[in-house]
Design an enzyme around this catalytic site. Structure first.
Site, PDB file in Angstrom:
ATOM      1  N   SER A 140      -4.944  19.027 -24.093  1.00  0.00           N
ATOM      2  CA  SER A 140      -4.345  17.988 -24.952  1.00  0.00           C
ATOM      3  C   SER A 140      -3.971  18.632 -26.278  1.00  0.00           C
ATOM      4  CB  SER A 140      -5.395  16.902 -25.203  1.00  0.00           C
ATOM      5  OG  SER A 140      -4.942  15.993 -26.191  1.00  0.00           O
ATOM      6  N   TYR A 153     -13.911  13.358 -26.848  1.00  0.00           N
ATOM      7  CA  TYR A 153     -12.654  13.843 -26.257  1.00  0.00           C
ATOM      8  C   TYR A 153     -12.208  15.137 -26.937  1.00  0.00           C
ATOM      9  CZ  TYR A 153      -7.854  13.338 -24.367  1.00  0.00           C
ATOM     10  OH  TYR A 153      -6.648  13.503 -23.720  1.00  0.00           O
TER      11      TYR A 153
END
Ligand code: NAD
Length: 258
Positions: A140, A153
């Site tokens: 990401s 995350y």
């Protein structure tokens, strides 16, 4: 002989797009992820029908190492080989750290980080022995920069970059590459779900989240598309990408250029 790819979390969103792209590039694909059985079967048939590749499905819960071992075993039984592993399954929770649910921290680390370790651990020797392999980690932009309220995350995604580099070094002399794709925002169920959570955490409306948080991060002011990520994954599996390894490849509309 067709190569075989396992794409985790490929019943939805980015993983589904990558599975379609790899099947389209001639690979047999093992799908994985949660969802309604009839919808998953429809995806499986559609991808197989369009590509002519064989497409299987295994429901392994990627937070469970024993289930990951069964995924590998079933893939070998069905296709005879594993050449490509795409670690894509992911979950997200948005909350201030002092309220962050402990069990969500554990789950996010298990699915977004530890699962990749287990899948590579169980398939790497085969790729090295054959002298060809590809590991693609769907990381990401949050592997490169942080945002508030995404502690687990961001930690998992930064962690997977470390794993990417280590696997790249261990595979380098054996024809096995390992890279991380780092998408910006893609409008998948994972992002749709965090819009209300982010609105709550920041005390703003959902419209403001899309405009002032999500798209504000991306200078292009546009979401990344699943097909763009599928095309990059297929390229990384080509021989033209044999010297690309150990990298973090942003596909983020300029987000991390800030
Ligand atoms: P999504 O919610 O559409 O898909 C997630 C997939 O993972 C689904 O197939 C789901 O069933 C599967 N999954 C979830 N938990 C699982 C588990 N325990 N075991 C097996 N499968 C499981 O989300 P997405 O946006 O397509 O996300 C895919 C990956 O891309 C994730 O790793 C995510 O972090 C990453 N990513 C997404 C974005 C984005 O903006 N959507 C941006 C950057 C990175």
């Amino acid at each position: 002989m067709r190569k075989t790819a396992i794409v985790t979390g490929s019943t939805s969103g980015i993983g589904l797009g990558i599975a379609e792209a790899l099947a389209g590039a001639g690979m047999n694909v093992m799908l994985n992820g949660f969802g309604e059985a009839c919808e998953i079967e429809a995806h499986r048939r559609r991808i197989a029908g369009r590509s002519g590749s064989e497409v299987g499905y295994n429901a392994a819960d990627m937070s469970k190492p024993d289930a990951i071992a069964s995924l590998v075993e079933e893939t070998r039984e069905r296709f005879g080989r594993i050449d490509i592993v795409v670690n894509n399954a992911g979950v997200q929770t948005v909350a201030p750290i002092e309220d962050f649910p402990r069990e969500r921290w554990d789950l996010i680390i298990a699915v977004n980080l530890s699962a990749a370790f287990h899948l590579v651990r169980l398939t790497f020797a085969e790729m090295k022995d054959r002298g060809w392999g590809r590991v693609i980690n769907v990381a990401s932009a949050h592997a490169l920069v942080a945002s508030p309220f995404k502690s687990a995350y961001v930690a998992a995604k930064h962690g997977i970059l470390g794993l990417t580099k280590t696997v790249a070094l261990e595979g380098a002399e054996h024809g096995v590459t390992c890279n991380a794709i780092c998408p910006g925002y893609v409008l998948t169920p994972l992002v749709e779900k965090q819009i209300p959570e982010t609105a709550k955490a920041r005390g703003i409306s959902e419209e403001a989240v899309v405009r002032d948080v999500l798209l504000a991060a991306q200078p292009t002011r546009a979401f990344v598309e699943v097909g763009q990520l599928g095309a990059l994954a297929a390229f990384l599996c080509s021989d033209a990408a044999a010297q690309i390894t150990g990298t973090a490849l942003p596909v983020d509309g300029g987000w991390t250029a800030h």
